[in-house]
Write an enzyme that holds these catalytic residues in place. Structure first.
Site, PDB file in Angstrom:
ATOM      1  N   GLY A  22     -23.910   4.422   1.863  1.00 53.13           N
ATOM      2  CA  GLY A  22     -23.065   5.047   1.027  1.00 53.13           C
ATOM      3  C   GLY A  22     -23.365   4.401  -0.508  1.00 53.13           C
ATOM      4  CB  VAL A  23     -25.697   5.189  -2.952  1.00 51.79           C
ATOM      5  CG1 VAL A  23     -26.452   4.083  -2.408  1.00 51.79           C
ATOM      6  CG2 VAL A  23     -26.015   6.435  -2.637  1.00 51.79           C
ATOM      7  CE  LYS A  55      -4.575   0.776   0.112  1.00 56.98           C
ATOM      8  NZ  LYS A  55      -5.403  -0.039  -0.271  1.00 56.98           N
TER       9      LYS A  55
HETATM   10  P1  NAD Z   1     -17.077   6.387  -3.012  1.00 60.88           P
HETATM   11  O1  NAD Z   1     -16.116   7.562  -2.417  1.00 60.88           O
HETATM   12  O2  NAD Z   1     -17.379   6.388  -4.702  1.00 60.88           O
HETATM   13  O3  NAD Z   1     -18.665   6.426  -2.413  1.00 60.88           O
HETATM   14  C1  NAD Z   1     -18.573   6.309  -0.971  1.00 60.88           C
HETATM   15  C2  NAD Z   1     -20.096   6.934  -0.563  1.00 60.88           C
HETATM   16  O4  NAD Z   1     -20.153   6.980   0.861  1.00 60.88           O
HETATM   17  C3  NAD Z   1     -20.383   8.390  -1.227  1.00 60.88           C
HETATM   18  O5  NAD Z   1     -21.310   8.593  -1.902  1.00 60.88           O
HETATM   19  C4  NAD Z   1     -20.108   9.440   0.369  1.00 60.88           C
HETATM   20  O6  NAD Z   1     -21.051  10.555   0.356  1.00 60.88           O
HETATM   21  C5  NAD Z   1     -20.964   7.920   1.134  1.00 60.88           C
HETATM   22  N1  NAD Z   1     -20.612   8.369   2.514  1.00 60.88           N
HETATM   23  C6  NAD Z   1     -19.343   8.633   3.392  1.00 60.88           C
HETATM   24  N2  NAD Z   1     -19.664   8.670   4.444  1.00 60.88           N
HETATM   25  C7  NAD Z   1     -20.780   8.174   4.777  1.00 60.88           C
HETATM   26  C8  NAD Z   1     -21.574   8.101   5.903  1.00 60.88           C
HETATM   27  N3  NAD Z   1     -21.164   8.346   6.954  1.00 60.88           N
HETATM   28  N4  NAD Z   1     -23.079   7.733   5.772  1.00 60.88           N
HETATM   29  C9  NAD Z   1     -23.459   7.314   4.483  1.00 60.88           C
HETATM   30  N5  NAD Z   1     -22.920   7.795   3.325  1.00 60.88           N
HETATM   31  C10 NAD Z   1     -21.475   7.844   3.628  1.00 60.88           C
HETATM   32  O7  NAD Z   1     -16.389   5.331  -2.483  1.00 60.88           O
HETATM   33  P2  NAD Z   1     -16.395   3.806  -3.362  1.00 60.88           P
HETATM   34  O8  NAD Z   1     -15.329   3.442  -4.367  1.00 60.88           O
HETATM   35  O9  NAD Z   1     -17.868   3.629  -3.691  1.00 60.88           O
HETATM   36  O10 NAD Z   1     -16.064   2.898  -2.149  1.00 60.88           O
HETATM   37  C11 NAD Z   1     -16.829   2.652  -1.084  1.00 60.88           C
HETATM   38  C12 NAD Z   1     -16.289   1.623   0.002  1.00 60.88           C
HETATM   39  O11 NAD Z   1     -15.686   0.541  -0.450  1.00 60.88           O
HETATM   40  C13 NAD Z   1     -14.711   2.413   0.507  1.00 60.88           C
HETATM   41  O12 NAD Z   1     -14.611   2.203   1.994  1.00 60.88           O
HETATM   42  C14 NAD Z   1     -13.747   1.949  -0.119  1.00 60.88           C
HETATM   43  O13 NAD Z   1     -12.598   1.894   0.562  1.00 60.88           O
HETATM   44  C15 NAD Z   1     -14.376   0.499  -0.261  1.00 60.88           C
HETATM   45  N6  NAD Z   1     -13.833  -0.188  -1.632  1.00 60.88           N
HETATM   46  C16 NAD Z   1     -13.947   0.273  -2.781  1.00 60.88           C
HETATM   47  C17 NAD Z   1     -13.469  -0.642  -3.668  1.00 60.88           C
HETATM   48  C18 NAD Z   1     -13.839   0.082  -5.229  1.00 60.88           C
HETATM   49  O14 NAD Z   1     -13.573  -0.562  -6.281  1.00 60.88           O
HETATM   50  N7  NAD Z   1     -14.076   1.179  -5.595  1.00 60.88           N
HETATM   51  C19 NAD Z   1     -12.952  -1.786  -3.739  1.00 60.88           C
HETATM   52  C20 NAD Z   1     -12.701  -2.340  -2.392  1.00 60.88           C
HETATM   53  C21 NAD Z   1     -13.227  -1.565  -1.202  1.00 60.88           C
END
Ligand code: NAD
Length: 348
Positions: free
Chosen positions: A181-182, A79
Site C-alpha cells: 500500500g503506497v 471515534k
Molecule cells: P491511502 O488511502 O492514502 O493509501 C492506501 C493505499 O493502499 C492505496 O494506495 C491503496 O490503493 C492501497 N491498498 C489498498 N488495499 C490494498 C491491498 N489489498 N494491497 C495493496 N495495496 C492496497 O491511506 P493512508 O493514509 O496511506 O493510510 C494507510 C493505512 O495506514 C490505513 O490503514 C490507515 O488507516 C492507516 N493510518 C494512516 C494514518 C495517516 O496519517 N494517514 C495514520 C494512522 C494509520
C-alpha cells in the site's frame, strides 16, 4: 441491536443521529476522557447495516484511547462514523458534513476530530465551519494538513527500532522491506527506506501508483495478491487492516511486521501466532501514532519541528520498551503494549 452494543461497551458516551434526507447514520463514540478531551477521526463508509458502523466506531474509539496513552499524549479516545449508502460528493457532501458538524459541536470541547477513512483535510475545513475542535484542516486554512507524512516518519523510526531488536542494528542498508500500500503513508515511508539504503519492494492494488513510485525511488514492484508470501526482512502493511490472520500468518516469510495500517490483527490471538512463528510484531497503534503526534502536537500542544521529530523518534523508544517488556513477561508484543497503555490510563 444498538442497545445491545451500547450496553456491552465499556466507553463513556455515544451519540446517534439519523440524517433523514440522505438516510445516513452518524455515531460519535466517546470512549475515554480520563487523560483529556476525547479525540478521534471521522470515518465515512458504506456498511451492510448501521449497527456495523456503530460497532466500528466503538472498537476504533477504544483503539484511540490506547493510542493516545501509548504515545503519552494528554487526550482521550473517541471515534465518529458517518454510515452512508453511497459516498456523497459536491453539495450533498457539504450538507451532510455540516449536519455532522452540529452533532460533533454538541459535545463542546469534549470531542475533537480529524480525517479518517474517506474524509480529507478539505472535509475538515467544512466541519470546522460549525465545530471548533477540528485537526488537520488544510494548511491554507490554518490547519496542519495531511497527517500522512508524520505517520510515515514515525513508522520509519519504528522500523529502525524493530530492526535493531531482531538484527542487532538499526541501519537499514541492504535490508529488504515490503511496503504493502503506497498511498499517503506508504509512499513516503518507501521514500525514506530507499534513502536509508534498504531494498524496497512495493505492492499496491493501484498498479500505476506502485509503478511510478518504484521508478522514482528505485524500488521493485511486486504483485499485490501474493506480496505477503515474499521472502523479505520486514513487512510493512500500509494499506488496509486485518492482513494478519490465521490464513496469512503461516504464509509470511519475514522476520518483522511493522507498518501503519490500523487494526492489522484480525484477532488478538494472532499476536501470539506471530510470536510463535518467530516474527516480531510492532503493535499498530504504537507505530502509527505519528499522525496524532504531528497534528495534535502542531495544532494543540505548541510543539515546534524539533520537538515533533524527537517525539516521532520516541515511537522507536516506546517499541523497544514494549519488546523488552514482552520478553520479560513472556507475552506477545501486543499484550505488552496494551498493558503499558492501560497502566498510563490507570495513572491518569
Ligand atoms: P491511502 O488511502 O492514502 O493509501 C492506501 C493505499 O493502499 C492505496 O494506495 C491503496 O490503493 C492501497 N491498498 C489498498 N488495499 C490494498 C491491498 N489489498 N494491497 C495493496 N495495496 C492496497 O491511506 P493512508 O493514509 O496511506 O493510510 C494507510 C493505512 O495506514 C490505513 O490503514 C490507515 O488507516 C492507516 N493510518 C494512516 C494514518 C495517516 O496519517 N494517514 C495514520 C494512522 C494509520
Amino acid at each position: 441491536m444498538f442497545e445491545d452494543l451500547i450496553r456491552a461497551w465499556d466507553g463513556e458516551e455515544v451519540a446517534i443521529h439519523y440524517d433523514h434526507p440522505s438516510g445516513a447514520w452518524m455515531f460519535v463514540c466517546i470512549h475515554s476522557t480520563k487523560r483529556g478531551p476525547a479525540d478521534g477521526g471521522t470515518r465515512m463508509r458504506v456498511y451492510d447495516t448501521p449497527a456495523e458502523g456503530l460497532a466500528d466506531a466503538m472498537r476504533l474509539s477504544e483503539g484511540m484511547t490506547l493510542k493516545m496513552a501509548a504515545a503519552d499524549i494528554p487526550f482521550g479516545g473517541a471515534k465518529a462514523v458517518i454510515a452512508v449508502s453511497k459516498l456523497p460528493e459536491g453539495d450533498e457532501r457539504r450538507r451532510l458534513l455540516l449536519s455532522y458538524a452540529d452533532l460533533a459541536a454538541s459535545f463542546g470541547g469534549n470531542f475533537h476530530t480529524a480525517p479518517d477513512m474517506n474524509t480529507t483535510s478539505a472535509d475538515m475545513d467544512v466541519i470546522a465551519e460549525r465545530h471548533r475542535y477540528v485537526f488537520c484542516r488544510s494548511i491554507g486554512r490554518g490547519g496542519s494538513g495531511d497527517p500522512g507524512p508524520f505517520t510515515a516518519r514515525g513508522v520509519f523510526h519504528g522500523i529502525r527500532a524493530s530492526a535493531a531488536r531482531v538484527f542487532g542494528s538499526a541501519d537499514l542498508a541492504g535490508t529488504s522491506v515490503l511496503v504493502q500500500g503506497v498511498g499517503s503513508v506508504g509512499a513516503r515511508l518507501a521514500d525514506q527506506l530507499a534513502e536509508a539504503g534498504a531494498r524496497v519492494l512495493v505492492a499496491d492494488i493501484d498498479a500505476e501508483r506502485a509503478r511510478l513510485l518504484a521508478q522514482r525511488i528505485g524500488a521493485e514492484v511486486v504483485p499485490p495478491e501474493t506480496a505477503i508470501e515474499l521472502e523479505c526482512d520486514i513487512y510493512a502493511p500500509c494499506g488496509m487492516g486485518a492482513t494478519l490472520n490465521a490464513q496469512s500468518i503461516p504464509r509470511l516469510r519475514c522476520r518483522i511486521v511493522a507498518g501503519s495500517a490500523n487494526n492489522q490483527l484480525a484477532e488478538s490471538e494472532d499476536a501470539d501466532a506471530l510470536g510463535r512463528a518467530g516474527i516480531l510484531y510492532a503493535p499498530d497503534y504504537v507505530i502509527n501514532a505519528g499522525g496524532v503526534i504531528g497534528s495534535w502536537g502542531t495544532e494543540s500542544l505548541g510543539w515546534d519541528a524539533d520537538t515533533i521529530e524527537a517525539r516521532l523518534a520516541g515511537i522507536g523508544n516506546s517499541l523497544t520498551e514494549i519488546y523488552e517488556r514482552a520478553e520479560a513477561e513472556r507475552s506477545s508484543t501486543n499484550a505488552a503494549a496494551e498493558r503499558l497503555a492501560r497502566a498510563r490510563l490507570g495513572a491518569a
